[in-house]
Write a protein that holds these residues in place. Structure first.
Motif, PDB file in Angstrom:
ATOM      1  N   ASN A 137      -6.169   1.666   6.140  1.00  0.00           N
ATOM      2  CA  ASN A 137      -4.810   1.123   5.970  1.00  0.00           C
ATOM      3  C   ASN A 137      -4.696   0.277   4.704  1.00  0.00           C
ATOM      4  O   ASN A 137      -3.675   0.308   4.015  1.00  0.00           O
ATOM      5  CB  ASN A 137      -4.402   0.297   7.200  1.00  0.00           C
ATOM      6  N   LEU A 138      -5.758  -0.463   4.399  1.00  0.00           N
ATOM      7  CA  LEU A 138      -5.762  -1.257   3.156  1.00  0.00           C
ATOM      8  C   LEU A 138      -5.667  -0.330   1.946  1.00  0.00           C
ATOM      9  O   LEU A 138      -4.898  -0.582   1.008  1.00  0.00           O
ATOM     10  CB  LEU A 138      -7.040  -2.095   3.079  1.00  0.00           C
ATOM     11  N   VAL A 139      -6.451   0.753   1.983  1.00  0.00           N
ATOM     12  CA  VAL A 139      -6.453   1.689   0.851  1.00  0.00           C
ATOM     13  C   VAL A 139      -5.072   2.343   0.707  1.00  0.00           C
ATOM     14  O   VAL A 139      -4.553   2.479  -0.406  1.00  0.00           O
ATOM     15  CB  VAL A 139      -7.566   2.755   1.015  1.00  0.00           C
ATOM     16  N   ILE A 140      -4.467   2.695   1.827  1.00  0.00           N
ATOM     17  CA  ILE A 140      -3.134   3.320   1.774  1.00  0.00           C
ATOM     18  C   ILE A 140      -2.105   2.299   1.236  1.00  0.00           C
ATOM     19  O   ILE A 140      -1.284   2.620   0.374  1.00  0.00           O
ATOM     20  CB  ILE A 140      -2.717   3.845   3.163  1.00  0.00           C
ATOM     21  N   ALA A 141      -2.191   1.062   1.732  1.00  0.00           N
ATOM     22  CA  ALA A 141      -1.214   0.031   1.319  1.00  0.00           C
ATOM     23  C   ALA A 141      -1.313  -0.263  -0.180  1.00  0.00           C
ATOM     24  O   ALA A 141      -0.318  -0.566  -0.829  1.00  0.00           O
ATOM     25  CB  ALA A 141      -1.430  -1.245   2.121  1.00  0.00           C
ATOM     26  N   TYR A 142      -2.526  -0.197  -0.716  1.00  0.00           N
ATOM     27  CA  TYR A 142      -2.728  -0.507  -2.141  1.00  0.00           C
ATOM     28  C   TYR A 142      -3.190   0.741  -2.895  1.00  0.00           C
ATOM     29  O   TYR A 142      -4.027   0.662  -3.791  1.00  0.00           O
ATOM     30  CB  TYR A 142      -3.739  -1.650  -2.298  1.00  0.00           C
ATOM     31  N   GLU A 143      -2.612   1.874  -2.516  1.00  0.00           N
ATOM     32  CA  GLU A 143      -3.042   3.153  -3.081  1.00  0.00           C
ATOM     33  C   GLU A 143      -3.024   3.144  -4.611  1.00  0.00           C
ATOM     34  O   GLU A 143      -3.959   3.630  -5.252  1.00  0.00           O
ATOM     35  CB  GLU A 143      -2.133   4.271  -2.558  1.00  0.00           C
TER      36      GLU A 143
END
Ligand SMILES: O=C(CO)COP(=O)(O)O
Length: 143
Positions: A17-23
């Motif tokens: 989710n962190l990676v998606i949020a700060y893609e």
């Protein structure tokens, strides 16, 4: 920058989710991950990841070796703080090497987000000097 992403099983969703949020931030760096974490990031966040071995099979040590060679610029390692793991010595060794090389390492989602925001602001741009120096030494072009 080379960024290592690792998460124990209960923390994998948080990391994805962190990676998606700060893609956008992550997409501008080279991502490395332990096996299963890397698979989830590639599948769910759709970003390219250099996948190493699974953590219990030596993946933490592979990332540790990159840290020891000063090739990793930041490490996000979302650990499960509530269980003891068979490969705990590998985890400890990786975190120790981050301290040896002064590599920023985040072990929970709150510090991970601060680290990503620092990346977004180019706070770690000085690391390019390290990479350039290493490149010049390898290619014999240092002044
Ligand atoms: O166990 C790990 C780190 O110690 C993570 O490994 P995986 O990404 O293969 O699950």
């Amino acid at each position: 920058m080379n960024i290592a992403l690792i998460a124990h099983d209960v923390k994998k969703e948080e990391l994805v989710n962190l990676v998606i949020a700060y893609e956008k931030v992550f997409a501008s760096h080279t991502l490395f991950a332990t096996g299963t974490t890397g698979q989830k990031i590639a599948e769910e966040a759709k970003l390219p990841v250099v996948r190493l071995k699974s953590g219990p099979l030596g993946g933490d040590q592979q990332i540790g070796a990159l840290v020891a060679q000063n090739e990793m610029d930041a490490v996000i390692f979302l650990r499960d703080p509530l269980v003891a793991l068979a490969h705990e010595p590998d985890v400890t060794a990786l975190l120790r090497l981050c301290d040896v090389q002064c590599i920023p390492v985040a072990t929970n989602i709150a510090s991970a987000e601060l680290l990503v925001k620092a990346l977004e602001r180019h706070d770690l741009a000085w690391r390019n000097v390290v990479h350039r120096y290493r490149y010049e030494r390898r290619s014999g072009t240092e002044g």
